[in-house]
Design an enzyme around this catalytic site. Structure first.
Site, PDB file in Angstrom:
ATOM      1  N   THR A  87       0.867  -1.189   0.000  1.00 16.01           N
ATOM      2  CA  THR A  87       0.000   0.000   0.000  1.00 16.01           C
ATOM      3  C   THR A  87       0.908   1.246   0.000  1.00 16.01           C
ATOM      4  OG1 THR A  87      -0.112   0.059   2.412  1.00 16.01           O
ATOM      5  CG2 THR A  87      -1.835  -1.198   1.269  1.00 16.01           C
ATOM      6  N   LYS A  98       7.726   2.111   2.982  1.00 20.82           N
ATOM      7  CA  LYS A  98       8.754   2.671   3.860  1.00 20.82           C
ATOM      8  C   LYS A  98       8.192   3.248   5.168  1.00 20.82           C
ATOM      9  CE  LYS A  98       9.945   5.080   0.287  1.00 20.82           C
ATOM     10  NZ  LYS A  98      10.058   4.858  -1.121  1.00 20.82           N
ATOM     11  N   VAL A 151      14.692   0.339  -0.362  1.00 23.08           N
ATOM     12  CA  VAL A 151      15.882   1.160  -0.648  1.00 23.08           C
ATOM     13  C   VAL A 151      16.429   0.775  -2.014  1.00 23.08           C
ATOM     14  CG1 VAL A 151      18.185   1.852   0.142  1.00 23.08           C
ATOM     15  CG2 VAL A 151      16.449   1.174   1.814  1.00 23.08           C
ATOM     16  N   GLY A 169       6.436  12.085 -14.620  1.00 24.76           N
ATOM     17  CA  GLY A 169       5.873  11.139 -13.655  1.00 24.76           C
ATOM     18  C   GLY A 169       6.840  10.736 -12.555  1.00 24.76           C
ATOM     19  N   GLU A 198       5.555  13.461  -7.604  1.00 27.95           N
ATOM     20  CA  GLU A 198       4.115  13.496  -7.378  1.00 27.95           C
ATOM     21  C   GLU A 198       3.623  14.939  -7.504  1.00 27.95           C
ATOM     22  OE1 GLU A 198       2.312  10.750  -6.445  1.00 27.95           O
ATOM     23  OE2 GLU A 198       4.124   9.518  -6.538  1.00 27.95           O
ATOM     24  N   ASP A 202      11.805  11.115   1.799  1.00 29.01           N
ATOM     25  CA  ASP A 202      11.953   9.766   1.221  1.00 29.01           C
ATOM     26  C   ASP A 202      13.385   9.251   1.450  1.00 29.01           C
ATOM     27  OD1 ASP A 202      11.047   7.595  -0.777  1.00 29.01           O
ATOM     28  OD2 ASP A 202      12.857   8.401  -1.712  1.00 29.01           O
ATOM     29  N   LYS A 207      14.807   5.972   3.851  1.00 32.19           N
ATOM     30  CA  LYS A 207      15.733   4.936   3.376  1.00 32.19           C
ATOM     31  C   LYS A 207      16.970   4.853   4.278  1.00 32.19           C
ATOM     32  CE  LYS A 207      13.967   5.421  -1.304  1.00 32.19           C
ATOM     33  NZ  LYS A 207      14.023   6.210  -2.524  1.00 32.19           N
ATOM     34  N   GLY A 242      10.594   2.585  -9.871  1.00 37.59           N
ATOM     35  CA  GLY A 242       9.949   1.866 -10.975  1.00 37.59           C
ATOM     36  C   GLY A 242       9.144   0.679 -10.461  1.00 37.59           C
TER      37      GLY A 242
HETATM   38  N1  HSE Z   1      10.143   8.639  -5.142  1.00 37.92           N
HETATM   39  C1  HSE Z   1      11.289   7.797  -4.996  1.00 37.92           C
HETATM   40  C2  HSE Z   1      12.484   8.398  -5.731  1.00 37.92           C
HETATM   41  C3  HSE Z   1      11.069   6.409  -5.521  1.00 37.92           C
HETATM   42  O1  HSE Z   1      12.307   9.362  -6.465  1.00 37.92           O
HETATM   43  O2  HSE Z   1      13.582   7.898  -5.568  1.00 37.92           O
HETATM   44  C4  HSE Z   1      10.542   5.454  -4.524  1.00 37.92           C
HETATM   45  O3  HSE Z   1      11.426   5.253  -3.456  1.00 37.92           O
END
Ligand code: HSE
Length: 341
Positions: free
Chosen positions: A96, A125, A152, A207, A210, A221, A225, A316
């Site tokens: 999800t 995550k 990660v 894309g 977001e 993000d 990680k 991806g």
């Molecule tokens: N949005 C993340 C990035 C990808 O741009 O690295 C998913 O972890």
């Protein structure tokens, strides 16, 4: 292995496609017979204790938007928690969307799966960044495995390289580019001499970013990680609160031009030393982690083997989904070893 799939977006559907595509090899090469006995999405569930026919369920999901309208075991009335508690399975795959405020609903899905004796593979995550030390303890207590390779580096084996290939060595510190979207934006600014806002717009058009790009551009993000790596690889008991985070919104063209004069550029670098940091940093263009576009790159500094750098695509659907299969195979192999030990 009977599997419950919670979440059927890009990653969930890609995972199901991989299972269809690789069915024969998985049996032949690994003796692995995955059977997806339930899928849950926002519209409800599809359940078949004998295994859903993924070649029928996937087109239906694409056409109707939910698996719950499937003629084979469609259950619009069932929630994810109902399914996890009541459907018999060895493993739950949780894909999800990430929520870093409270980790929900994934956190409850994972805890419920543990309590009902199910191994968990997740690419989410949120729960890990907020509560990884507690979750690994809960998994141990319930004698089940928790795996999360896709959190990660997507398909790039960042966690596995450190955890498995450097087995017996000690990772002293880690440094890397952990977010593809911000790396794309900084690369565009550097190479095309455009502003942050223009580069962000390009990233959104393609894309990568977001509509609300905060998770990426504000460094959250990458920080998630970093927390996952610190816990899993270096046995630090840390959560998101322990990371100093600074995003890239204030990076100017001037800063990049100044760096260029010195043979450097600016990258959003995550590092684990005595402390955990995600900070835009000037690095040499010859640094092995100085990669462009949406690539990720991580250098491990280990006590004996020295410096090792892994580079690869960090995002991806198919890339991330491929790690779910790796993790399930890892669990299968661990279970097999336990039986003969
Ligand atoms: N949005 C993340 C990035 C990808 O741009 O690295 C998913 O972890």
């Amino acid at each position: 292995m009977r599997i419950i799939l919670i979440g059927c977006g890009v990653v969930g559907q890609s995972f199901a496609q991989i299972l269809v595509r690789r069915e024969a090899e998985l049996v032949k090469n690994y003796g692995f017979h995955p059977r997806v006995v339930a899928i849950v999405d926002r519209g409800g569930a599809a359940v078949n204790p004998k295994g859903l026919d993924l070649e029928k369920v996937l087109p239906l999901k694409a056409e109707k938007g939910t698996v719950a309208l499937s003629s084979e075991g469609g259950r619009p009335d069932m929630s994810a928690l109902d399914v996890i508690e009541s459907v018999e399975a060895e493993a739950m795959v949780e894909v999800t969307p990430t929520n870093i405020k409270d980790g929900e609903p994934a956190l409850s899905h994972i805890k419920t799966a543990f309590k009902s004796g199910k191994h968990v593979v997740t690419t989410n995550k949120g729960p890990l960044a907020l509560a990884l030390p507690a979750l690994t303890e809960l998994a141990d207590y319930n004698k089940v495995y928790l795996r999360f390779s896709g959190t990660v580096g997507a398909g790039t084996p960042v966690l596995e390289l450190a955890k498995k290939c450097l087995l017996g060595d000690r990772i002293l510190s880690i440094r890397g580019i952990l977010n593809g979207t911000t790396n794309y934006i900084l690369t565009e600014m550097d190479e095309k001499h455009i502003t942050f806002q223009q580069a962000l717009k390009n990233a959104q058009k393609l894309g990568y970013a977001e509509a609300d790009p905060s998770m990426d551009v504000d460094g959250l993000d990458a920080a998630c990680k970093l927390v996952i790596m610190a816990n899993w690889i270096m046995d630090k008991k840390v959560t998101l609160r322990n990371v100093k985070i600074q995003g890239i919104r204030n990076i100017t063209l001037q800063a990049l031009e100044e760096a260029a004069k010195k043979g450097c550029t600016v990258k959003l670098i995550g590092s684990i030393n005595d402390d955990l940091k995600v900070v835009p940093t000037e690095i040499s263009r010859h640094d092995p982690i100085c990669v462009g576009g949406v690539l990720n790159a991580v250098t491990f500094f280990s006590e004996f083997a020295g410096e090792e750098t892994v580079i690869g695509r960090g995002a991806g659907g198919l890339e991330t989904a491929s790690t779910i299969l790796r993790d399930l195979l890892d669990i299968k192999q661990n279970l097999a070893t336990k039986l003969v030990a």
